[in-house]
Design a protein around this motif. Structure first.
Motif, mmCIF file in Angstrom:
data_model
loop_
_atom_site.group_PDB
_atom_site.id
_atom_site.type_symbol
_atom_site.label_atom_id
_atom_site.label_comp_id
_atom_site.label_asym_id
_atom_site.label_seq_id
_atom_site.Cartn_x
_atom_site.Cartn_y
_atom_site.Cartn_z
ATOM 1 N N LEU A 73 35.936 44.971 11.669
ATOM 2 C CA LEU A 73 36.954 45.731 10.945
ATOM 3 C C LEU A 73 38.356 45.271 11.323
ATOM 4 O O LEU A 73 39.245 45.201 10.468
ATOM 5 C CB LEU A 73 36.795 47.227 11.227
ATOM 6 N N GLU A 74 38.571 44.942 12.582
ATOM 7 C CA GLU A 74 39.900 44.476 13.006
ATOM 8 C C GLU A 74 40.203 43.099 12.415
ATOM 9 O O GLU A 74 41.349 42.825 12.015
ATOM 10 C CB GLU A 74 39.963 44.444 14.527
ATOM 11 N N VAL A 75 39.213 42.237 12.349
ATOM 12 C CA VAL A 75 39.423 40.920 11.733
ATOM 13 C C VAL A 75 39.713 41.067 10.247
ATOM 14 O O VAL A 75 40.611 40.414 9.700
ATOM 15 C CB VAL A 75 38.201 40.019 11.971
ATOM 16 N N VAL A 76 38.959 41.932 9.578
ATOM 17 C CA VAL A 76 39.204 42.176 8.151
ATOM 18 C C VAL A 76 40.592 42.768 7.942
ATOM 19 O O VAL A 76 41.321 42.393 7.016
ATOM 20 C CB VAL A 76 38.119 43.105 7.574
ATOM 21 N N ALA A 77 40.996 43.699 8.813
ATOM 22 C CA ALA A 77 42.332 44.298 8.710
ATOM 23 C C ALA A 77 43.416 43.240 8.888
ATOM 24 O O ALA A 77 44.446 43.262 8.197
ATOM 25 C CB ALA A 77 42.488 45.404 9.749
ATOM 26 N N ALA A 78 43.190 42.291 9.812
ATOM 27 C CA ALA A 78 44.157 41.210 10.016
ATOM 28 C C ALA A 78 44.296 40.361 8.756
ATOM 29 O O ALA A 78 45.410 40.017 8.335
ATOM 30 C CB ALA A 78 43.723 40.349 11.198
ATOM 31 N N CYS A 79 43.169 40.026 8.140
ATOM 32 C CA CYS A 79 43.209 39.225 6.908
ATOM 33 C C CYS A 79 43.887 39.991 5.771
ATOM 34 O O CYS A 79 44.657 39.414 4.996
ATOM 35 C CB CYS A 79 41.792 38.820 6.507
ATOM 36 N N LEU A 80 43.619 41.277 5.675
ATOM 37 C CA LEU A 80 44.251 42.083 4.629
ATOM 38 C C LEU A 80 45.758 42.142 4.823
ATOM 39 O O LEU A 80 46.520 42.110 3.844
ATOM 40 C CB LEU A 80 43.666 43.493 4.624
ATOM 41 N N MET A 81 46.214 42.230 6.060
ATOM 42 C CA MET A 81 47.651 42.225 6.306
ATOM 43 C C MET A 81 48.287 40.927 5.839
ATOM 44 O O MET A 81 49.373 40.917 5.254
ATOM 45 C CB MET A 81 47.925 42.431 7.803
ATOM 46 N N VAL A 82 47.609 39.810 6.093
ATOM 47 C CA VAL A 82 48.129 38.517 5.646
ATOM 48 C C VAL A 82 48.191 38.461 4.121
ATOM 49 O O VAL A 82 49.179 37.979 3.540
ATOM 50 C CB VAL A 82 47.262 37.372 6.201
ATOM 51 N N LEU A 83 47.160 38.964 3.453
ATOM 52 C CA LEU A 83 47.134 38.945 1.988
ATOM 53 C C LEU A 83 48.243 39.821 1.409
ATOM 54 O O LEU A 83 48.909 39.427 0.441
ATOM 55 C CB LEU A 83 45.770 39.425 1.484
ATOM 56 N N VAL A 84 48.450 40.991 1.989
ATOM 57 C CA VAL A 84 49.507 41.884 1.503
ATOM 58 C C VAL A 84 50.877 41.247 1.699
ATOM 59 O O VAL A 84 51.749 41.314 0.818
ATOM 60 C CB VAL A 84 49.425 43.244 2.222
ATOM 61 N N PHE A 85 51.088 40.618 2.845
ATOM 62 C CA PHE A 85 52.377 39.968 3.103
ATOM 63 C C PHE A 85 52.612 38.823 2.121
ATOM 64 O O PHE A 85 53.722 38.652 1.599
ATOM 65 C CB PHE A 85 52.428 39.447 4.537
ATOM 66 N N ALA A 86 51.577 38.020 1.861
ATOM 67 C CA ALA A 86 51.718 36.903 0.924
ATOM 68 C C ALA A 86 52.034 37.411 -0.481
ATOM 69 O O ALA A 86 52.870 36.834 -1.193
ATOM 70 C CB ALA A 86 50.446 36.063 0.914
ATOM 71 N N PHE A 87 51.378 38.496 -0.904
ATOM 72 C CA PHE A 87 51.666 39.074 -2.212
ATOM 73 C C PHE A 87 53.110 39.564 -2.280
ATOM 74 O O PHE A 87 53.801 39.366 -3.285
ATOM 75 C CB PHE A 87 50.708 40.225 -2.507
ATOM 76 N N SER A 88 53.576 40.187 -1.207
ATOM 77 C CA SER A 88 54.957 40.669 -1.178
ATOM 78 C C SER A 88 55.941 39.505 -1.226
ATOM 79 O O SER A 88 56.947 39.557 -1.936
ATOM 80 C CB SER A 88 55.192 41.498 0.090
#
Length: 278
Positions: free
Chosen positions: A162-177
């Motif tokens: 879950l922590e690894v998935v959360a890390a990847c999701l943060m990267v995706l959200v930042f890239a979208f922003s």
């Protein structure tokens, strides 16, 4: 003869009224139009898979090159350096993939494709939002390739799944922003080459002048002052903490605040620039 003529004259307005009562289909919602035009961008990727070369080959080259060329000099061990640098390269690869948005938008506008979209009875910014959503697939591919190559080379995160998935999701959200900035550049600049040049000029200090490859404590004070406020540095710190199983709440908070600020500032500017183009 007279009776037949009168009957025909009576029937004509009846047919006209019946035709006028035909219900027109409702226009698509903003979400439906955005997803449809986003699917168009996905189909472009399927038909021209070369568009994914930068998010499939670049992370492999970066990971192999930096780990085996600089790992021994920086950390004394390629294995230890891989544990340190992989989250940073993950961030760098996905963030750099976001600049493709502006290039793609500028190319479509130059070809006149967006003029056709504007003639349709749909939500005006649907083509813009759809393109941004479709580019999220590129980010997912880049993140997956980075993790796969890293795991094959020996990277082992100490965090939970879950922590690894959360890390990847943060990267995706930042890239979208961040992609809203490059979309804005794609709308205001005259050529795709100019968009690429300006985007890369902005991308290098964001990604290389950060804590992606080395510990900022080894840098001179004037450079470290920039690294400490660089939003990419906060994101890398947050991703490293999550993958190491020791989340840094401060870095996570600053990264999410940075995402919100980017969208709040550049989304209205980008939509306004798109309307001026219309």
């Amino acid at each position: 003869m007279t009776t037949t003529t009168e009957t025909a004259a009576v029937e004509r307005p009846v047919r006209t009224i019946a035709a006028a009562r035909v219900d027109r289909p409702e226009p698509p919602s903003a979400l439906s139009a955005s997803l449809t035009l986003g699917w168009r961008s996905v189909l472009k990727i399927r038909r021209i898979p070369e568009q994914l070369f930068d998010v499939t080959f670049q992370p492999v080259i970066f990971i192999v090159m930096f780990v085996y060329l600089f790992g021994g000099a920086v950390s004394g061990s390629t294995t230890e350096y891989l544990q340190f640098v992989l989250p940073g390269i993950l961030v760098q690869t996905v963030v750099m993939a976001s600049l493709y948005t502006g290039i793609s938008l500028n190319t479509d506008i130059g070809k006149g494709i967006f003029d056709r979209f504007r003639s349709l009875p749909i939500w005006r910014p649907a083509a813009l939002v759809g393109a941004l959503l479709a580019d999220s697939i590129r980010y997912v591919v880049a993140a997956a390739v980075c993790l796969a190559v890293g795991m094959a080379m020996g990277f082992r995160p100490d965090g939970t799944v879950l922590e690894v998935v959360a890390a990847c999701l943060m990267v995706l959200v930042f890239a979208f922003s961040l992609s809203w900035i490059f979309a804005f550049l794609g709308l205001v600049m005259r050529s795709a080459g100019a968009v690429q040049g300006v985007s890369m000029l902005a991308m290098f200090p964001l990604t290389f002048a950060s804590n992606v490859f080395v510990d900022p404590s080894t840098m001179p004070s004037w450079l470290r002052s920039w690294v400490d406020v660089n939003p990419v540095s906060h994101l890398v710190t947050a991703v490293r903490g999550l993958m190491a199983g020791s989340p840094d709440a401060g870095a996570i908070a600053w990264s999410l605040i940075g995402c919100a600020v980017l969208v709040a500032v550049f989304a209205p500017l980008t939509v306004q620039a798109y309307r001026r183009k219309a």
